[in-house]
Enzyme design. Structure first.
Site, PDB file in Angstrom:
ATOM      1  CD  GLU A 127      -0.348  -1.427   3.107  1.00  0.00           C
ATOM      2  OE1 GLU A 127      -0.162  -2.375   2.312  1.00  0.00           O
ATOM      3  OE2 GLU A 127      -0.460  -1.571   4.337  1.00  0.00           O
ATOM      4  CG  ASN A 128       5.005   0.972   0.708  1.00  0.00           C
ATOM      5  OD1 ASN A 128       4.455  -0.116   0.603  1.00  0.00           O
ATOM      6  ND2 ASN A 128       6.313   1.119   0.559  1.00  0.00           N
TER       7      ASN A 128
END
Lengths: 217, 225
Positions: A55-56
């Site tokens: 998700e980064n």
């Protein structure tokens, strides 16, 4: 029909992520949470075309970086150095979470403090007064991924069940968990019904008694 | 477009400002700009960032200097977040905890001129308490408002003299979103190239979102120090 594996004990710690990996269809887009869920990657079939999302801001995440591969600009959601695979892509945070909320991410695998029979997830905060809360992307994943799978031990260190009629820890998401992978059993959750898919070293009847839950077979 | 140095670039960020600071942990954290902000002495700041500082440098040093009144972030607690942990437990810093996707989307909304939006994240949790909810087509959503910055401090890989930016790997994270959401956006980059040297098809943040660029050369980008 539940498969009861009685000729053995509970799943070992490394067997749980291996069991999860068997249920991830070829071609899926998958997000693996911090901790034990990360180990699912070690058991995926490299030929199955499964794409890992972090998700980064990356699709096509590869394995952990070896010492001579470490790049401080290439990390996973746990801030550990990783590698990229052919076909990888990078994107900013709004796009990364749009992938979840927009229903594009097939599966996320998360750890949990508790899961309720109705699929409520509690995994971000113990609620203790001196604990510093941190949520990260957990609530977004719970609300956004099309399927939320949980890896956890079935019982806490004090023996209390973690698959419960109703969560007592602060919630991460409501009714979002569809499968729970534990050392003693794999469960499928559907509309408040809990089905024991497989048990390990125990029976459905024994688990039902210990969990104080009705378990469908 | 090109600032002389980091101190000149952050001059004008005043006491009480809301400052968006890029980075996911150390990746993409504009340490030179944060250090300059610390040297400027600006205080009573509200900082918006995914984390609340690592170790003793960068954002952690700004917190340690007592210049931050409030932090809006998704994941303050980490193995090396001792500076924040100490301030929080002593009641010396205010925390607004926001799910990571909402943090990004609230800034995206600010940058895109969206007044508010309904989001499914956090429905039924303590982080949605007190917020308006609405059922739309059978699904529940929480009303979320934009987060605007007076300034954004971000780190990119390369800029051209038109202010166009490209990033590097997962260090991109919040940079492109924050760049759109602040009155003044300041980018720390490893090099500035002439306009035209970045393929227009590859520009990630167009120069319209970038006000100042500070070149901070790094030894052989991509190689761990």
């Amino acid at each position: 029909m539940t498969v009861e594996h009685l000729g053995r004990g509970p799943l070992e710690r490394n067997e749980i992520p291996a069991r999860v990996a068997r249920d991830i269809p070829a071609g899926s887009y998958v997000n693996l949470g911090i901790g034990q869920p990360t180990a699912v990657a070690d058991y995926l079939d490299p030929g199955a075309g499964i794409t890992l999302h972090t998700e980064n801001g990356m699709l096509g995440m590869g394995r952990a970086a070896l010492p001579d591969e470490i790049d401080p600009d290439l990390t996973n959601a746990g801030k550990m150095p990783v590698t990229e695979t052919p076909g990888a892509s990078y994107f900013h945070q709004a796009d990364s979470f749009a992938m979840m909320r927009g229903g594009h991410l097939d599966i996320c695998v998360l750890g949990a403090f508790q899961v309720s029979a109705g699929g409520d997830l509690a995994n971000w905060h113990t609620g203790e007064p001196d604990a510093i809360p941190a949520v990260g992307g957990a609530m977004d994943l719970a609300a956004g991924a099309r399927n939320v799978y949980v890896i956890m031990t079935l019982f806490a260190k004090d023996g209390t069940p973690k698959l419960v009629p109703a969560c007592t820890y602060p919630l991460t998401g409501l009714g979002c968990v569809t499968r729970v992978y534990t050392d003693h059993a794999v469960f499928a959750l559907d509309q408040g019904q809990v089905q024991a898919v497989e048990t390990y070293g125990t029976t459905v009847a024994a688990l039902s008694e210990r969990l104080q839950l009705v378990l469908a077979q | 477009m090109i600032a002389v140095d980091a101190d000149a670039a952050v001059a004008g960020i005043s006491d009480g400002a809301t400052v968006l600071i890029g980075g996911f942990g150390a990746a993409g954290q504009p340490v030179e700009l944060i250090d300059a902000l610390r040297r400027s002495g600006a205080g009573d700041l509200t900082v918006v960032s995914n984390n609340a500082g690592n170790g003793d440098e960068g954002l952690a040093a700004l917190l340690a200097a007592g210049q931050v009144r409030k932090i809006i972030c998704s994941y303050p607690r980490q193995a090396d977040s001792w500076v924040f942990d100490g301030l929080y437990r002593a009641g010396k810093i205010e925390l607004e905890l926001v799910p990571q996707g909402n943090l990004a989307e609230r800034m995206r909304a600010a940058g895109a001129g969206i007044g508010a939006f309904f989001c499914p994240t956090g429905v039924g949790t303590v982080l949605a308490e007190g917020k308006e909810t609405r059922s739309i087509d059978g699904r529940d959503y929480v009303l979320e408002y934009p987060i605007r910055g007076d300034a954004a401090l971000i780190k990119a890989f390369r800029a051209d003299t038109a202010g166009n930016l490209v990033y590097r790997k997962t260090a991109r994270n919040f940079g492109p979103v924050m760049a759109t959401a602040a009155s003044v956006t300041i980018a720390e980059v490893t090099e500035v190239v002439p306009a035209g040297a970045i393929d227009p098809e590859c520009v990630v943040t167009p120069g319209i979102f970038v006000d100042r660029v500070v070149a901070v050369p790094e030894p052989a980008a991509g190689v761990a120090s």
